[in-house]
Design a protein around this motif. Sequence first.
Motif, PDB file in Angstrom:
ATOM      1  N   ALA A   1      73.689   2.403 -18.566  1.00 60.13           N
ATOM      2  CA  ALA A   1      74.323   3.666 -18.187  1.00 60.13           C
ATOM      3  C   ALA A   1      73.918   4.034 -16.766  1.00 60.13           C
ATOM      4  CB  ALA A   1      73.914   4.778 -19.149  1.00 60.13           C
ATOM      5  N   SER A   2      74.931   4.217 -15.927  1.00 60.82           N
ATOM      6  CA  SER A   2      74.729   4.769 -14.586  1.00 60.82           C
ATOM      7  C   SER A   2      75.428   6.129 -14.583  1.00 60.82           C
ATOM      8  CB  SER A   2      75.325   3.835 -13.523  1.00 60.82           C
ATOM      9  OG  SER A   2      76.711   3.633 -13.743  1.00 60.82           O
ATOM     10  N   LEU A   3      75.314   6.839 -13.475  1.00 62.24           N
ATOM     11  CA  LEU A   3      75.909   8.177 -13.408  1.00 62.24           C
ATOM     12  C   LEU A   3      77.228   8.144 -12.651  1.00 62.24           C
ATOM     13  CD1 LEU A   3      72.707  10.293 -12.760  1.00 62.24           C
ATOM     14  CD2 LEU A   3      74.042  10.130 -14.865  1.00 62.24           C
ATOM     15  N   SER A   4      78.285   8.623 -13.308  1.00 58.87           N
ATOM     16  CA  SER A   4      79.605   8.726 -12.682  1.00 58.87           C
ATOM     17  C   SER A   4      79.595   9.845 -11.645  1.00 58.87           C
ATOM     18  CB  SER A   4      80.660   9.044 -13.747  1.00 58.87           C
ATOM     19  OG  SER A   4      80.762   7.996 -14.661  1.00 58.87           O
ATOM     20  N   PRO A   5      80.610   9.886 -10.788  1.00 60.35           N
ATOM     21  CA  PRO A   5      80.681  10.967  -9.791  1.00 60.35           C
ATOM     22  C   PRO A   5      80.651  12.370 -10.410  1.00 60.35           C
ATOM     23  CG  PRO A   5      82.293   9.274  -9.281  1.00 60.35           C
ATOM     24  CD  PRO A   5      81.695   8.919 -10.619  1.00 60.35           C
TER      25      PRO A   5
ATOM     26  N   VAL B   1      69.280   4.366 -13.621  1.00 65.00           N
ATOM     27  CA  VAL B   1      69.995   3.865 -14.794  1.00 65.00           C
ATOM     28  C   VAL B   1      69.114   3.996 -16.035  1.00 65.00           C
ATOM     29  CG1 VAL B   1      71.402   2.218 -13.491  1.00 65.00           C
ATOM     30  CG2 VAL B   1      69.243   1.467 -14.493  1.00 65.00           C
ATOM     31  N   THR B   2      69.781   3.976 -17.172  1.00 67.58           N
ATOM     32  CA  THR B   2      69.115   3.850 -18.467  1.00 67.58           C
ATOM     33  C   THR B   2      69.756   2.669 -19.164  1.00 67.58           C
ATOM     34  OG1 THR B   2      68.741   6.231 -18.607  1.00 67.58           O
ATOM     35  CG2 THR B   2      68.603   4.991 -20.661  1.00 67.58           C
ATOM     36  N   GLY B   3      68.932   1.848 -19.793  1.00 71.01           N
ATOM     37  CA  GLY B   3      69.443   0.671 -20.476  1.00 71.01           C
ATOM     38  C   GLY B   3      68.951   0.591 -21.903  1.00 71.01           C
ATOM     39  N   LEU B   4      69.721  -0.095 -22.741  1.00 70.97           N
ATOM     40  CA  LEU B   4      69.370  -0.295 -24.138  1.00 70.97           C
ATOM     41  C   LEU B   4      69.729  -1.712 -24.552  1.00 70.97           C
ATOM     42  CD1 LEU B   4      68.632   0.716 -27.055  1.00 70.97           C
ATOM     43  CD2 LEU B   4      71.054   1.307 -27.284  1.00 70.97           C
ATOM     44  N   ILE B   5      68.769  -2.373 -25.173  1.00 71.60           N
ATOM     45  CA  ILE B   5      68.988  -3.666 -25.824  1.00 71.60           C
ATOM     46  C   ILE B   5      68.545  -3.461 -27.260  1.00 71.60           C
ATOM     47  CG2 ILE B   5      68.384  -6.121 -25.896  1.00 71.60           C
ATOM     48  CD1 ILE B   5      67.491  -5.728 -22.902  1.00 71.60           C
ATOM     49  N   GLU B   6      69.376  -3.855 -28.220  1.00 74.78           N
ATOM     50  CA  GLU B   6      69.005  -3.646 -29.622  1.00 74.78           C
ATOM     51  C   GLU B   6      69.470  -4.811 -30.472  1.00 74.78           C
ATOM     52  OE1 GLU B   6      71.340  -2.807 -32.236  1.00 74.78           O
ATOM     53  OE2 GLU B   6      73.032  -2.963 -30.865  1.00 74.78           O
TER      54      GLU B   6
ATOM     55  N   TRP C   1      64.174   2.821 -18.469  1.00 71.71           N
ATOM     56  CA  TRP C   1      64.598   3.732 -17.409  1.00 71.71           C
ATOM     57  C   TRP C   1      64.205   3.054 -16.118  1.00 71.71           C
ATOM     58  CZ3 TRP C   1      62.357   5.247 -21.962  1.00 71.71           C
ATOM     59  CH2 TRP C   1      63.117   6.095 -22.766  1.00 71.71           C
ATOM     60  N   ALA C   2      65.171   2.887 -15.220  1.00 74.89           N
ATOM     61  CA  ALA C   2      64.929   2.058 -14.043  1.00 74.89           C
ATOM     62  C   ALA C   2      65.740   2.532 -12.848  1.00 74.89           C
ATOM     63  CB  ALA C   2      65.297   0.603 -14.363  1.00 74.89           C
ATOM     64  N   ASP C   3      65.429   1.952 -11.708  1.00 76.43           N
ATOM     65  CA  ASP C   3      66.227   2.086 -10.495  1.00 76.43           C
ATOM     66  C   ASP C   3      66.811   0.719 -10.186  1.00 76.43           C
ATOM     67  OD1 ASP C   3      65.774   4.808  -9.950  1.00 76.43           O
ATOM     68  OD2 ASP C   3      63.857   4.351  -9.024  1.00 76.43           O
ATOM     69  N   ALA C   4      68.105   0.691  -9.927  1.00 73.44           N
ATOM     70  CA  ALA C   4      68.783  -0.563  -9.571  1.00 73.44           C
ATOM     71  C   ALA C   4      68.622  -0.815  -8.081  1.00 73.44           C
ATOM     72  CB  ALA C   4      70.260  -0.471  -9.929  1.00 73.44           C
ATOM     73  N   GLN C   5      68.307  -2.042  -7.749  1.00 76.16           N
ATOM     74  CA  GLN C   5      68.209  -2.458  -6.351  1.00 76.16           C
ATOM     75  C   GLN C   5      69.295  -3.488  -6.097  1.00 76.16           C
ATOM     76  OE1 GLN C   5      63.986  -3.565  -6.449  1.00 76.16           O
ATOM     77  NE2 GLN C   5      63.593  -1.752  -5.208  1.00 76.16           N
ATOM     78  N   ILE C   6      70.282  -3.104  -5.307  1.00 74.71           N
ATOM     79  CA  ILE C   6      71.466  -3.926  -5.050  1.00 74.71           C
ATOM     80  C   ILE C   6      71.213  -4.896  -3.898  1.00 74.71           C
ATOM     81  CG2 ILE C   6      73.856  -3.858  -4.219  1.00 74.71           C
ATOM     82  CD1 ILE C   6      74.149  -1.170  -5.609  1.00 74.71           C
TER      83      ILE C   6
ATOM     84  N   PHE D   1      72.187  -7.061  -8.804  1.00 78.11           N
ATOM     85  CA  PHE D   1      71.187  -6.000  -8.758  1.00 78.11           C
ATOM     86  C   PHE D   1      70.064  -6.289  -9.738  1.00 78.11           C
ATOM     87  CE2 PHE D   1      74.536  -4.522 -11.621  1.00 78.11           C
ATOM     88  CZ  PHE D   1      73.850  -4.029 -12.730  1.00 78.11           C
ATOM     89  N   SER D   2      68.868  -5.915  -9.318  1.00 76.92           N
ATOM     90  CA  SER D   2      67.705  -6.015 -10.190  1.00 76.92           C
ATOM     91  C   SER D   2      67.351  -4.615 -10.651  1.00 76.92           C
ATOM     92  CB  SER D   2      66.532  -6.662  -9.459  1.00 76.92           C
ATOM     93  OG  SER D   2      66.123  -5.856  -8.373  1.00 76.92           O
ATOM     94  N   LEU D   3      66.642  -4.558 -11.740  1.00 74.78           N
ATOM     95  CA  LEU D   3      66.208  -3.279 -12.276  1.00 74.78           C
ATOM     96  C   LEU D   3      64.697  -3.139 -12.107  1.00 74.78           C
ATOM     97  CD1 LEU D   3      68.323  -3.162 -15.542  1.00 74.78           C
ATOM     98  CD2 LEU D   3      68.862  -2.178 -13.306  1.00 74.78           C
ATOM     99  N   ARG D   4      64.302  -2.133 -11.358  1.00 81.24           N
ATOM    100  CA  ARG D   4      62.882  -1.815 -11.205  1.00 81.24           C
ATOM    101  C   ARG D   4      62.570  -0.787 -12.292  1.00 81.24           C
ATOM    102  NH1 ARG D   4      62.545   0.633  -6.310  1.00 81.24           N
ATOM    103  NH2 ARG D   4      62.235   2.658  -7.250  1.00 81.24           N
TER     104      ARG D   4
END
Length: 149
Positions: free
Chosen positions: A28-32, A70-75, A89-94, A130-133
């Motif tokens: 999940a990223s944030l839309s405008p 971003v927020t991510g989920l793997i289940e 919970w992470a920051d994407a680095q493009i 992109f990587s997730l920090r």
Amino acid sequence: MSKKRSLIAMTDAEREAFLAEGRTLNLASLSPNGRPHLVAMWYCLMDDAIWCWTYAKSQKALNLRRDPRVTGLIEMGERYEELRGLTLWADAQITDDPTQVLLVGRELFARYQPGLVEDFLGSAPKRIAFSLRVDEYASWDHRKLNGRY
């Protein structure tokens, strides 16, 4: 953390194994408009980081350029007593570096579509990686309760 919560939390080693076993990252990223934009992503693990790729003009790429949070989920699991999951919970680095984008693409298709790698890499020039920090994880593995709740 509640007693039950501490019983089902994954250790660092379990979390790393779960990441390696997992198949789809719901990201999940944030839309405008500020609402979550949720997508299912393939991912790979390289250099102790989670990596993805996407088209440079996609909504998720636009979102990540504007706000990298971003927020991510793997289940996994079908029944309650089998449920396992990891929220991050992470920051994407493009990066749009062609060498890195191609490397991520190769890793992704070697993992998910072996034998078709070259067929899909033609889209690499139109993509970013992109990587997730990761700042924080929450995890659960209900199998640890052995059917007792």
